[in-house]
Scaffold this motif. Structure first.
Motif, short mmCIF file in Angstrom:
data_model
loop_
_atom_site.label_atom_id
_atom_site.label_comp_id
_atom_site.label_asym_id
_atom_site.label_seq_id
_atom_site.Cartn_x
_atom_site.Cartn_y
_atom_site.Cartn_z
N LEU A 172 7.87 -6.40 5.24
CA LEU A 172 6.68 -6.72 4.45
C LEU A 172 6.28 -5.55 3.55
CD1 LEU A 172 4.55 -8.69 7.09
CD2 LEU A 172 5.49 -9.60 4.96
N LYS A 173 6.42 -4.34 4.08
CA LYS A 173 6.08 -3.15 3.29
C LYS A 173 6.97 -3.08 2.04
CE LYS A 173 5.20 0.44 5.80
NZ LYS A 173 5.37 1.66 6.63
N ALA A 174 8.24 -3.44 2.20
CA ALA A 174 9.20 -3.35 1.09
C ALA A 174 8.89 -4.32 -0.05
CB ALA A 174 10.61 -3.60 1.61
N VAL A 175 8.10 -5.36 0.23
CA VAL A 175 7.76 -6.34 -0.82
C VAL A 175 6.31 -6.21 -1.28
CG1 VAL A 175 9.57 -7.97 -0.21
CG2 VAL A 175 7.35 -8.15 0.92
N GLY A 176 5.66 -5.10 -0.91
CA GLY A 176 4.35 -4.82 -1.48
C GLY A 176 3.17 -4.89 -0.54
N ALA A 177 3.38 -5.28 0.71
CA ALA A 177 2.27 -5.35 1.65
C ALA A 177 1.81 -3.94 2.04
CB ALA A 177 2.67 -6.12 2.90
N ASP A 178 0.52 -3.78 2.25
CA ASP A 178 -0.03 -2.52 2.75
C ASP A 178 -0.17 -2.67 4.26
OD1 ASP A 178 -1.23 -0.11 3.15
OD2 ASP A 178 -2.96 -0.47 1.84
N ILE A 179 0.89 -2.32 4.97
CA ILE A 179 0.98 -2.61 6.41
C ILE A 179 1.64 -1.43 7.11
CG2 ILE A 179 3.17 -3.86 6.04
CD1 ILE A 179 2.39 -5.71 8.37
N TRP A 180 1.17 -1.12 8.31
CA TRP A 180 1.72 0.01 9.05
C TRP A 180 1.43 -0.13 10.55
CZ3 TRP A 180 -2.75 -0.12 6.30
CH2 TRP A 180 -3.94 0.35 6.91
N ARG A 181 2.17 0.63 11.33
CA ARG A 181 1.95 0.70 12.78
C ARG A 181 1.15 1.95 13.11
NH1 ARG A 181 5.65 -2.56 16.04
NH2 ARG A 181 7.09 -3.66 14.65
N GLU A 182 0.31 1.84 14.13
CA GLU A 182 -0.45 2.98 14.61
C GLU A 182 -0.45 2.99 16.13
OE1 GLU A 182 -4.50 3.67 13.45
OE2 GLU A 182 -3.98 3.80 11.33
N THR A 183 -0.48 4.17 16.70
CA THR A 183 -0.66 4.32 18.14
C THR A 183 -2.11 4.71 18.38
OG1 THR A 183 1.63 5.02 18.42
CG2 THR A 183 0.11 5.52 20.21
N ILE A 184 -2.78 3.92 19.23
CA ILE A 184 -4.20 4.15 19.49
C ILE A 184 -4.45 4.28 20.98
CG2 ILE A 184 -4.87 2.86 17.40
CD1 ILE A 184 -5.72 0.55 19.27
N GLU A 185 -5.61 4.77 21.34
CA GLU A 185 -6.02 4.82 22.75
C GLU A 185 -6.36 3.41 23.21
OE1 GLU A 185 -6.08 7.31 24.93
OE2 GLU A 185 -5.20 8.64 23.41
N ASP A 186 -5.84 3.04 24.36
CA ASP A 186 -6.10 1.70 24.89
C ASP A 186 -7.48 1.68 25.54
OD1 ASP A 186 -5.96 -0.83 25.85
OD2 ASP A 186 -4.22 -0.53 27.13
#
Length: 421
Positions: A407-421
């Motif tokens: 999705l990122k490669a076709v223009g989406a502003d999307i990412w993974r993050e590690t957060i505190e559960d």
């Protein structure tokens, strides 16, 4: 304790192209089928890079089967396979682990395996699998949460399925490959993944006719051997990206598809007003300039796939009038509705159907309850104002190869993050 989430900032147009990976619903049956090769290697090419594949490889390793994964190509050597019990957590994490039953019965005439798990989509009994196994001469018992299946010998039979079931069709087809005599399966599912599995088994030396029709005829053989097989593209992944393109696309190309596998979706997208240009092995999608409300009713193949019911839901918020979805396969498959409501989506849930009203989605914290619900929430995030945070991403990773990167490669502003559960 930390966990991973996927975040999407909505409103970005999707342009460029995405290439579809191998079919998840084929892969999870093709890998267990490799157990039937008592000599030679089974080489599966074009597998999706998903967690389910790794889980099945681990199950094969538990059976003393050698596996070697190089990118999307898997080599399996089952010549030294050992029949050991599989009542473990790996089985419970993957519903398609039930294909190990058919494969182990064909190869060893017995198996012990835990009850399958997978996505929680309400009651999905395996009674048709058990009915089929018993017709082939298998004694089936359930003790302490594990299935015990055993036969002196598998014998061909005529089996009429009470309901059309993809899982039961494939499982009994696998088992019947090495049953004595002839097996006739009636009222079977017709999905392309069934044809894919039959193609592999026939190339290994099985004698299967009629896959893709409502009657499959199998003449049992004594031995199956290794072969090389190229998996079909994933029609559900393809459909998911086509819907994403319908929601936010501008000349958005979805490559490596088999158009006939997607006809029911293409028809509904066109009816809704989406510009869909179909070619031999790709489709070009653009967001509709005006829309017409539609009714979507899930059906067994070649009808509208239940696996695309959740992904298409957010698209229907673009309508200027309400649209309706009716779920006939898994009536409980509406757990994404509460999450879409958190995103300002207006939906009326009437046990087994949903009315989707015109809505402007807004980013929110939401959780994927299952694989396709996760895809639905990502599409909603692409459409929404602001940032959407999707939790339980392990569900999404079970069925979509590199979805964030694609999705990122076709223009989406999307990412993974590690957060505190």
């Amino acid at each position: 304790m930390t966990k991973e989430v996927i975040k999407v900032r909505g409103g970005k147009k999707l342009t460029g192209e995405v290439s579809i990976s191998g079919a998840k619903n084929s892969a999870v049956a093709l890998i267990p089928s490799s157990i039937l090769a008592s000599s030679g290697k089974v080489v599966l090419e074009g597998l999706p890079e998903i967690s389910d594949v790794k889980t099945l490889m681990s199950l094969l390793n538990d059976l003393n089967i050698e596996t070697k994964l190089n990118g999307t190509t898997l080599e399996v050597d089952s010549s030294n396979a050992e029949n050991v019990p599989l009542p473990n957590q790996k089985v419970q994490s993957l519903r398609a682990s039930y294909y190990m039953m058919g494969a182990l019965l064909a190869r060893f005439k017995r198996c012990v395996i835990g009850l399958p798990g997978g996505c929680p989509l309400g009651p999905r009994p395996i009674d048709q699998h058990i009915k089929g196994f018993e017709a082939l001469g298998v004694k089936v018992t359930n003790e302490h949460g594990a299935m015990y299946l055993e036969a002196e010998n598998l014998k061909g039979a005529t089996i009429f399925f009470d309901v059309v079931s993809v899982g039961a069709t494939i499982n009994i087809m696998i088992a019947a490959c090495m049953a004595e005599g002839r097996t006739i399966l009636e009222n079977v599912a017709k999905e392309p993944e069934i044809v894919d599995v039959a193609t592999l088994l026939n190339n290994m030396g099985a004698d299967i006719r009629g896959a893709g029709t409502d009657t499959i005829k199998i003449r049992g053989v004594k031995e199956l051997t290794g072969t090389r097989h190229n998996i079909i593209p994933d029609r559900i992944e393809a459909g998911t990206y086509m819907i994403a393109g319908a929601a936010m696309g501008e000349e958005f190309t979805v490559r490596n598809i088999i158009p006939t596998h997607l006809e029911s979706l293409t028809a509904k997208l066109t009816e809704f007003g989406v510009d869909v240009d179909i070619h031999d092995d790709y489709a070009v999608i653009s967001r509709p300039k005006s829309v017409t409300p539609i009714n979507v009713k899930t059906q067994v193949y070649p009808g509208f796939a239940t696996d695309l019911q959740q992904p298409i839901t957010p698209l229907l918020f673009l309508g200027d009038q309400p649209s309706k979805i009716t779920e006939t396969i898994y009536p409980a498959r509406f757990r994404h509705i509460d999450e879409l409501t958190r995103m300002n989506g207006k939906i009326e849930n009437n046990s087994g159907s949903a009315i989707i009203y015109p809505s402007t989605l807004r980013g929110a914290d939401v959780a994927a309850s299952d694989l396709r619900a996760g895809a639905s929430l990502l599409i909603a995030g692409l459409m929404a104002e602001g940032v959407t945070t999707v939790h339980n991403v392990n569900h999404i990773d079970r069925g979509y190869t590199d979805i964030v990167e694609k999705l990122k490669a076709v223009g989406a502003d999307i990412w993974r993050e590690t957060i505190e559960d």
